[in-house]
Scaffold this motif. Structure first.
Motif, mmCIF file in Angstrom:
data_model
loop_
_atom_site.group_PDB
_atom_site.id
_atom_site.type_symbol
_atom_site.label_atom_id
_atom_site.label_comp_id
_atom_site.label_asym_id
_atom_site.label_seq_id
_atom_site.Cartn_x
_atom_site.Cartn_y
_atom_site.Cartn_z
ATOM 1 N N UNK A 23 0.837 -1.206 0.000
ATOM 2 C CA UNK A 23 0.000 0.000 0.000
ATOM 3 C C UNK A 23 0.868 1.250 0.000
ATOM 4 N N UNK A 24 1.885 1.228 0.826
ATOM 5 C CA UNK A 24 2.820 2.349 0.912
ATOM 6 C C UNK A 24 3.526 2.572 -0.427
ATOM 7 N N UNK A 25 3.972 1.499 -1.043
ATOM 8 C CA UNK A 25 4.677 1.578 -2.328
ATOM 9 C C UNK A 25 3.746 2.070 -3.436
ATOM 10 N N UNK A 26 2.518 1.557 -3.477
ATOM 11 C CA UNK A 26 1.548 1.999 -4.493
ATOM 12 C C UNK A 26 1.272 3.486 -4.345
ATOM 13 N N UNK A 27 1.068 3.946 -3.121
ATOM 14 C CA UNK A 27 0.814 5.375 -2.890
ATOM 15 C C UNK A 27 2.015 6.214 -3.319
ATOM 16 N N UNK A 28 3.190 5.749 -2.996
ATOM 17 C CA UNK A 28 4.411 6.465 -3.381
ATOM 18 C C UNK A 28 4.521 6.593 -4.901
ATOM 19 N N UNK A 29 4.290 5.501 -5.597
ATOM 20 C CA UNK A 29 4.382 5.503 -7.059
ATOM 21 C C UNK A 29 3.338 6.441 -7.661
ATOM 22 N N UNK A 30 2.092 6.320 -7.230
ATOM 23 C CA UNK A 30 1.006 7.087 -7.840
ATOM 24 C C UNK A 30 1.078 8.566 -7.466
ATOM 25 N N UNK A 31 1.425 8.859 -6.233
ATOM 26 C CA UNK A 31 1.371 10.245 -5.771
ATOM 27 C C UNK A 31 2.657 11.028 -6.008
ATOM 28 N N UNK A 32 3.787 10.346 -6.108
ATOM 29 C CA UNK A 32 5.052 11.066 -6.144
ATOM 30 C C UNK A 32 5.842 10.935 -7.436
ATOM 31 N N UNK A 33 5.395 10.111 -8.361
ATOM 32 C CA UNK A 33 6.209 9.834 -9.546
ATOM 33 C C UNK A 33 6.125 10.916 -10.614
ATOM 34 N N UNK A 34 5.058 11.696 -10.605
ATOM 35 C CA UNK A 34 4.864 12.684 -11.657
ATOM 36 C C UNK A 34 4.285 12.094 -12.933
ATOM 37 N N UNK A 35 3.985 10.809 -12.916
ATOM 38 C CA UNK A 35 3.412 10.125 -14.076
ATOM 39 C C UNK A 35 1.889 10.262 -14.083
ATOM 40 N N UNK A 36 1.297 9.976 -15.232
ATOM 41 C CA UNK A 36 -0.152 9.845 -15.345
ATOM 42 C C UNK A 36 -0.458 8.355 -15.421
ATOM 43 N N UNK A 37 -1.505 7.933 -14.710
ATOM 44 C CA UNK A 37 -1.846 6.526 -14.624
ATOM 45 C C UNK A 37 -3.211 6.283 -15.244
ATOM 46 N N UNK A 38 -3.297 5.215 -16.029
ATOM 47 C CA UNK A 38 -4.504 4.874 -16.763
ATOM 48 C C UNK A 38 -5.232 3.732 -16.065
ATOM 49 N N UNK A 39 -6.539 3.921 -15.847
ATOM 50 C CA UNK A 39 -7.394 2.880 -15.268
ATOM 51 C C UNK A 39 -8.449 2.533 -16.314
ATOM 52 N N UNK A 40 -8.347 1.324 -16.876
ATOM 53 C CA UNK A 40 -9.341 0.934 -17.873
ATOM 54 C C UNK A 40 -10.615 0.448 -17.187
ATOM 55 N N UNK A 41 -11.666 0.272 -17.958
ATOM 56 C CA UNK A 41 -12.965 -0.104 -17.393
ATOM 57 C C UNK A 41 -12.949 -1.463 -16.698
ATOM 58 N N UNK A 42 -12.141 -2.390 -17.178
ATOM 59 C CA UNK A 42 -12.060 -3.704 -16.543
ATOM 60 C C UNK A 42 -11.454 -3.572 -15.154
ATOM 61 N N UNK A 43 -10.384 -2.820 -15.042
ATOM 62 C CA UNK A 43 -9.739 -2.603 -13.743
ATOM 63 C C UNK A 43 -10.697 -1.875 -12.800
ATOM 64 N N UNK A 44 -11.405 -0.887 -13.308
ATOM 65 C CA UNK A 44 -12.367 -0.161 -12.481
ATOM 66 C C UNK A 44 -13.470 -1.093 -11.988
ATOM 67 N N UNK A 45 -14.010 -1.921 -12.874
ATOM 68 C CA UNK A 45 -15.070 -2.861 -12.489
ATOM 69 C C UNK A 45 -14.561 -3.863 -11.449
#
Length: 132
Positions: A23-45
């Motif tokens: 959880x800590x690593x995922x938050x670090x990657x998503x919040x601090x990397x400066x990247x844009x992350x894509x969530x497709x409909x399958x992942x969202x569902x």
């Protein structure tokens, strides 16, 4: 842009016993990397299904989480308009979020209806039940 798998998205959204480091690593990657992350409909569902059925989250919490994803500056959903329509239907209806997402994806693809045996989903304008 970097695609997210359900496991990463869930670790960012909720903390599970024994998965604190993930959880800590995922938050670090998503919040601090400066990247844009894509969530497709399958992942969202899949994510919403796990939140409801495994994590026991309420409809209200699921609504807030999906709205949070939509508002995140560095998260791009596959189709914001479709997800917004599905979320609105979820808030107003009785069926699962995934049912409404399926219906809205099908409408966007040009379907006139989506056949279902699900009585809750069939109450929505985009669904119909097959005849006898």
């Amino acid at each position: 842009m970097i695609g997210l798998d359900t496991s990463i998205l869930l670790r960012w959204l909720i903390e599970e016993d024994g998965a604190y480091k993930q959880s800590e690593r995922a938050a670090e990657i998503i919040l601090e990397s400066g990247e844009t992350f894509f969530v497709n409909n399958i992942v969202l569902a899949e994510t919403v299904w796990v939140l409801k059925n495994k994590a026991g989250q309420s409809r209200k919490v699921i609504e807030q989480i999906v709205a949070r994803l939509m508002a995140s500056a560095n998260v791009e959903l596959e189709d914001d308009d479709t997800v917004r329509l599905a979320l609105d239907a979820f808030v107003q209806g009785k069926a699962d979020f995934t049912d409404y997402l399926i219906a809205e994806v099908n409408v966007a693809a040009g379907c006139t209806t989506t056949l279902t045996f699900d009585r809750k989903a069939a109450q929505h304008r985009s669904f119909s039940q097959p005849g006898p």
